[in-house]
Design a protein around this motif. Structure first.
Motif, PDB file in Angstrom:
ATOM      1  N   LEU A  39      88.167  28.147 -40.418  1.00  0.00           N
ATOM      2  CA  LEU A  39      88.730  28.337 -39.080  1.00  0.00           C
ATOM      3  C   LEU A  39      89.750  27.284 -38.684  1.00  0.00           C
TER       4      LEU A  39
ATOM      5  N   LEU B  40      85.009  31.105 -42.499  1.00  0.00           N
ATOM      6  CA  LEU B  40      85.886  32.238 -42.208  1.00  0.00           C
ATOM      7  C   LEU B  40      86.699  32.607 -43.445  1.00  0.00           C
TER       8      LEU B  40
ATOM      9  N   THR C 117      92.438  33.358 -33.171  1.00  0.00           N
ATOM     10  CA  THR C 117      91.576  33.709 -34.297  1.00  0.00           C
ATOM     11  C   THR C 117      90.170  34.014 -33.820  1.00  0.00           C
ATOM     12  N   ILE C 118      89.675  33.206 -32.906  1.00  0.00           N
ATOM     13  CA  ILE C 118      88.338  33.424 -32.362  1.00  0.00           C
ATOM     14  C   ILE C 118      88.250  34.787 -31.672  1.00  0.00           C
TER      15      ILE C 118
END
Length: 299
Positions: free
Chosen positions: A54, A121, A214-215
């Motif tokens: 991440l 991730l 991204t989250i």
């Protein structure tokens, strides 16, 4: 609806050619933006593609890459969009963006990896990429993988509300980043070393937007079908997990093992989330042994 673009406090650097001359690595234009990468190790060695998680830039892989080089492997590390000194693209930071980045990078450099190692991730990105590119792959290594949680934490649900998400990201994104970083490693000294690698990259404008996007955009829950799809490719899989992982807790070990049916699996004691960073020698040793068993397996 994608998260509106924003900049956060402390983002004082503009990512341009002048800045890139002062940092390590090479740079190549891909379809969504410029990608920072580093190709190193013995020429002629089997190529290992390293796919980060991440928050991390390509520097994260230095310890493991050095160990792999000693064992005759070549490595390709890169920074995902929004990480390191790859572009902060204004787009949906979803699975398609990150898998397309890998495809573009390999196509432009005319490289074909024999092995892919993906962490957190990056393990999800790795599986998504690998199931579409099985022909050339000899193995996939899944390290502390994400994707098995059933629901998102409250903060990530709030970030998905576009205007509120931008406000929260700008105001509290750095706190969210530091909290996440503090959970990655068991050793405070190692945490400080990793922060020295990661923190300077987050001075680049658009970094917190990329993290929060991204989250919000990347599917990180209920990815059991992706694990099954990886198993069905029949690419040989190695599963590594830190027993004391607090980011992707190892209580999902049995589920991941049952979904993947890996050829080899190791639950590493006294190790946190970042197995490749905390235990590079052990990771490289297990990987090398694993690859050797593939070489002894008849076609």
């Amino acid at each position: 609806m994608p998260l509106p673009y924003f900049t956060a406090a402390g983002e004082t650097l503009t990512l341009d050619d002048q800045l890139r001359t002062r940092v390590r690595g090479e740079f190549v234009s891909c379809s969504a933006g410029v990608t920072q990468y580093e190709l190193s190790g013995p020429t002629g060695g089997e190529l290992v593609l390293l796919v980060g998680g991440l928050t991390i830039p390509l520097d994260y892989w230095d310890r493991l890459a050095a160990e792999l080089h000693e064992r005759g492997f070549r490595t390709l590390a890169y920074s995902g969009y929004g990480r390191g000194y790859s572009d902060r693209v204004q787009a949906r930071y979803d699975e398609t963006l990150f898998t397309t980045q890998i495809h573009d990078l390999l196509h432009t450099l005319r490289l074909t990896p024999a092995h892919v190692i993906g962490s957190s991730l990056g393990a999800v990105v790795t599986m998504a990429y690998a199931r579409r590119h099985t022909a050339a792959l000899r193995s996939v290594v899944i390290v502390g993988p994400a994707g098995l949680m059933r629901s998102r934490p409250l903060i990530t649900r709030l970030l998905r509300i576009p205007l509120l998400g931008a406000i929260l990201g700008a105001a509290f994104g750095q706190r969210l980043l530091q909290q996440h970083m503090s959970h990655n490693l068991r050793d405070p000294a190692a945490t400080a070393e990793l922060a020295a690698i990661v923190d300077p990259c987050y001075r680049v404008r658009g970094s917190m937007y990329a993290l929060c996007s991204t989250i919000t955009d990347f599917a990180l829950t209920n990815r059991q079908n992706l694990y099954r799809a990886m198993r069905d490719t029949r690419v040989q899989t190695l599963l590594l997990w830190g027993e004391e992982d607090r980011v992707t807790p190892s209580d999902r070990w049995d589920e991941a093992f049952g979904l993947l049916h890996p050829r080899r699996a190791e639950l590493i004691p006294q190790t946190g989330h970042m197995v490749s960073y905390e235990r590079p020698h052990l990771t490289a040793t297990i990987f090398t042994e694993f690859v050797a068993t593939l070489e002894r397996t008849p076609e």
